[in-house]
Enzyme design. Structure first.
Site, PDB file in Angstrom:
ATOM      1  N   ASP A  41      39.442 -16.870   2.254  1.00  0.00           N
ATOM      2  CA  ASP A  41      39.552 -18.060   1.396  1.00  0.00           C
ATOM      3  C   ASP A  41      40.566 -17.842   0.277  1.00  0.00           C
ATOM      4  OD1 ASP A  41      36.648 -17.557   2.478  1.00  0.00           O
ATOM      5  OD2 ASP A  41      36.842 -19.731   2.315  1.00  0.00           O
ATOM      6  N   HIS A 206      34.591 -17.376  10.250  1.00  0.00           N
ATOM      7  CA  HIS A 206      34.807 -17.970   8.921  1.00  0.00           C
ATOM      8  C   HIS A 206      33.486 -18.343   8.245  1.00  0.00           C
ATOM      9  CE1 HIS A 206      36.496 -20.048   5.565  1.00  0.00           C
ATOM     10  NE2 HIS A 206      35.885 -21.171   5.898  1.00  0.00           N
ATOM     11  N   HIS A 215      27.447 -23.088   0.224  1.00  0.00           N
ATOM     12  CA  HIS A 215      27.195 -23.724   1.521  1.00  0.00           C
ATOM     13  C   HIS A 215      25.899 -23.253   2.178  1.00  0.00           C
ATOM     14  CE1 HIS A 215      31.676 -24.126   1.217  1.00  0.00           C
ATOM     15  NE2 HIS A 215      31.384 -25.336   1.617  1.00  0.00           N
TER      16      HIS A 215
END
Ligand SMILES: *[C@@H]1O[C@H](CO)[C@@H](O)[C@H](O)[C@H]1NC(C)=O
Length: 323
Positions: A41, A206, A215
Site C-alpha cells: 500500500d 493483498h 477493513h
C-alpha cells in the site's frame, strides 16, 4: 542501476506445467538462508511518509543483505496505472526506492486500487524495461529452495467490488467468469501447496484473512482461502490492504497472519485493537516488515518510519522435519 543485468540472470523466466501457476526460481544464499522485506500500500510519489519508509527499508535492507522485496499490492494510488507509459510508475517506484540495497528483484501482487486503473499494464513486461526490478503477476509461485512463495490474486474474491452500482470501476479484463477464475485459482494453489517440499510455505495476497484494522477480516478469504492454507501447513500469510502492521496468531494452526500495508498513508485510527484473540502486534502507523529464514528458524521484525523495531518474533523447526 548497475546490478540490473545480474537481476535478470538470477531470475529464471521458465514456466512449467506444475499446476497452472506460473513458477519462477530465485536462489537462496549459499548457506541456504533467505532475507527479504515486505511492504504494501505504498505508491504515492513519496508522500505520506512513503519516502521515509523507503529510506529505512534501504538501511535495513543493507543490514540484512536482502535477496528481494515483496509488495503486498495497492502499488499505485489512487487508481493504479493509466497504462504502461504512466509516469506514476517511475515517480512512485523507481524514484522512491533508490537505496542500493533495494536494487533487487521486487515481487508484487495487485491490490484493489490497482484494479481501478489499467491492471494489465502492471503485468506488462514493458515495465521491466523501465525498471528491471519489477515483476507483478496476478498469481504465481517463487521457489527459493528453502521457501516457496505462493502469490494469490485476492481482489476478485471480494464481493463488494462487484456490487452494482459501485462508486468505483474495476478493470476485470483477464478474469473471465469470476466464479471459474476463483475456483481454478484455489484448485491450482491447493495442488501447488500439496506438491511443495519447501521448509517454509508462504502465501502472499493483498487482502487480509484476519485483521483488526479498518477493513477487518476478509470473510470471502476466511471461507475459501484459509482452509486451503491450514490443510497444507502454510507457515505465513502475508497481506496489505489495511494500512497498518499486524501480527496475529491462528487459533487452529501454526499459521501466522502478517499485515504489512503501511508503506505510505496510515494512522487511520479506527482499529478494533489489541483485545481480540491472538493479536501479537497492531501498529496503526507507517512501516514495513523483514523476514529472515534459514533451515531451522524464521525471524520476523516489524519497523516503524524511524526504522525502530516494534515487534520481533521467531519460530523454529526441527532440522529434518518431513515438510
Ligand atoms: C509521518 O510519520 C510521523 C512519525 O510517525 C507521524 O507523526 C506523521 O504524522 C506521519 N505523516 C503522515 C502524513 O502520516
Amino acid at each position: 542501476m548497475a546490478p540490473l543485468h545480474y537481476l535478470f540472470l538470477s531470475l529464471c523466466f521458465v514456466s512449467c506445467t506444475f499446476a497452472q501457476l506460473k513458477r519462477f526460481h530465485h536462489s537462496s544464499m549459499e548457506d541456504g538462508s533467505l532475507n527479504f522485506l515486505v511492504v504494501g500500500d505504498w505508491g504515492r510519489r513519496g508522500d505520506y511518509n512513503q519516502s521515509d519508509v523507503a529510506f529505512q527499508m534501504g538501511k535495513i535492507g543493507n543490514e540484512l543483505d536482502i535477496d528481494f522485496v515483496l509488495s503486498t499490492g495497492d502499488n499505485f494510488y489512487d487508481n493504479g496505472l493509466t497504462g504502461v507509459n504512466d509516469p506514476t510508475f517511475e515517480e512512485s517506484f523507481t524514484k522512491v526506492y533508490t537505496a542500493t540495497s533495494l536494487q533487487k528483484q521486487w515481487y508484487s501482487v495487485l491490490g484493489n486500487h490497482d484494479y481501478r486503473g489499467d491492471a494489465e499494464a502492471q503485468l506488462d513486461p514493458i515495465l521491466r524495461k523501465i525498471d528491471g526490478r519489477w515483476l507483478c503477476l496476478r498469481s504465481f509461485v517463487i521457489d527459493t529452495e528453502i521457501a516457496e512463495f505462493f502469490f494469490v490474486d485476492t481482489t476478485p474474491f471480494v464481493d463488494q467490488y462487484f456490487a452494482i452500482p459501485n462508486e468505483h470501476s474495476y478493470d476485470w479484463r483477464g478474469i473471465g467468469v469470476r466464479e471459474k477464475y476463483m475456483a481454478n485459482l484455489l484448485k491450482d494453489l491447493d495442488s501447488a501447496l500439496r506438491e511443495s517440499h519447501a521448509k517454509w510455505k508462504i502465501v502472499v495476497g493483498h487482502h487480509a484473512i484476519r485483521s483488526v484494522g479498518h477493513h477487518g477480516d476478509t470473510e470471502e478469504l476466511v471461507k475459501r482461502l484459509l482452509p486451503i492454507l491450514e490443510t497444507n501447513n502454510v507457515d505465513f500469510y502475508m497481506n496489505g490492504h489495511d494500512h497498518c502492521l499486524e501480527h496475529i496468531t491462528s487459533k487452529n494452526s501454526p499459521l501466522q497472519f502478517l499485515t504489512s500495508g503501511a508503506g505510505s498513508k496510515a494512522w487511520r485510527g479506527d482499529a478494533k485493537g489489541w483485545n481480540e484473540n491472538g493479536v501479537q502486534l497492531f501498529y496503526d502507523g507507517q512501516g514495513f516488515m523483514s523476514v529472515q529464514l534459514n533451515h531451522m528458524v524464521a525471524e520476523l521484525r516489524f519497523y516503524n518510519v524511524f526504522g525502530r523495531v516494534l515487534h520481533k518474533w521467531h519460530m523454529s523447526k526441527p532440522l529434518h522435519s518431513a515438510i
